[in-house]
Motif scaffolding. Structure first.
Motif, PDB file in Angstrom:
ATOM      1  N   LYS A  24     -24.625  16.565  26.439  1.00 60.83           N
ATOM      2  CA  LYS A  24     -25.269  17.252  27.553  1.00 60.83           C
ATOM      3  C   LYS A  24     -24.253  17.397  28.669  1.00 60.83           C
ATOM      4  N   ASN A  27     -23.266  16.630  35.823  1.00 63.20           N
ATOM      5  CA  ASN A  27     -23.089  17.180  37.164  1.00 63.20           C
ATOM      6  C   ASN A  27     -21.931  16.462  37.859  1.00 63.20           C
ATOM      7  N   GLN A  31     -24.021  12.498  36.100  1.00 59.07           N
ATOM      8  CA  GLN A  31     -25.341  12.367  35.487  1.00 59.07           C
ATOM      9  C   GLN A  31     -25.594  13.571  34.579  1.00 59.07           C
ATOM     10  N   GLU A  32     -26.386  13.343  33.533  1.00 61.54           N
ATOM     11  CA  GLU A  32     -26.708  14.428  32.614  1.00 61.54           C
ATOM     12  C   GLU A  32     -27.548  15.488  33.318  1.00 61.54           C
ATOM     13  N   ILE A  33     -27.236  16.739  33.038  1.00 70.53           N
ATOM     14  CA  ILE A  33     -27.983  17.855  33.610  1.00 70.53           C
ATOM     15  C   ILE A  33     -29.108  18.203  32.638  1.00 70.53           C
ATOM     16  N   ASP A  34     -30.311  18.224  33.153  1.00 63.12           N
ATOM     17  CA  ASP A  34     -31.467  18.585  32.335  1.00 63.12           C
ATOM     18  C   ASP A  34     -31.570  20.107  32.314  1.00 63.12           C
ATOM     19  N   PRO A  35     -31.449  20.744  31.151  1.00 63.85           N
ATOM     20  CA  PRO A  35     -31.497  22.209  31.112  1.00 63.85           C
ATOM     21  C   PRO A  35     -32.844  22.765  31.562  1.00 63.85           C
ATOM     22  N   ARG A  36     -33.880  21.962  31.493  1.00 65.33           N
ATOM     23  CA  ARG A  36     -35.190  22.435  31.959  1.00 65.33           C
ATOM     24  C   ARG A  36     -35.229  22.551  33.468  1.00 65.33           C
ATOM     25  N   GLN A  37     -34.398  21.794  34.168  1.00 61.48           N
ATOM     26  CA  GLN A  37     -34.391  21.819  35.624  1.00 61.48           C
ATOM     27  C   GLN A  37     -34.026  23.204  36.149  1.00 61.48           C
TER      28      GLN A  37
END
Length: 86
Positions: A24, A27, A31-37
């Motif tokens: 993933k 940022n 931290q992992e970026i949530d694609p749903r965000q």
């Protein structure tokens, strides 16, 4: 000797598997970026634009109606509960 070779082969396979699994994106803080965000943010932005557009349409309708009343008012007068032409 064989247990060491098997352990080394298992370790190399685990490393290779980690490299093949897609990661993933991270940022700036790591931290992992949530694609749903991103989708949620775009939907909220669309909702704000739609709300502003609805407000502008409502205001335009009110202005048109007010303009009609004003144009009627320039040649007519409100007398005894109804419009009469002067």
């Amino acid at each position: 000797m064989w247990p060491v070779v098997i352990l080394m082969a298992a370790t190399l396979m685990r490393i290779k598997a980690r490299m093949l699994i897609p990661r993933k994106p991270l940022n700036e803080e790591g931290q992992e970026i949530d694609p749903r965000q991103e989708l949620v943010e775009r939907l909220l932005e669309y909702k704000r634009y739609k709300s502003v557009l609805d407000d502008l349409r409502w205001k335009k309708t009110r202005l048109v109606n007010l303009d009609e009343v004003t144009s009627i008012g320039s040649c007519a007068r409100w007398r005894h509960g109804h419009w009469s032409m002067s």
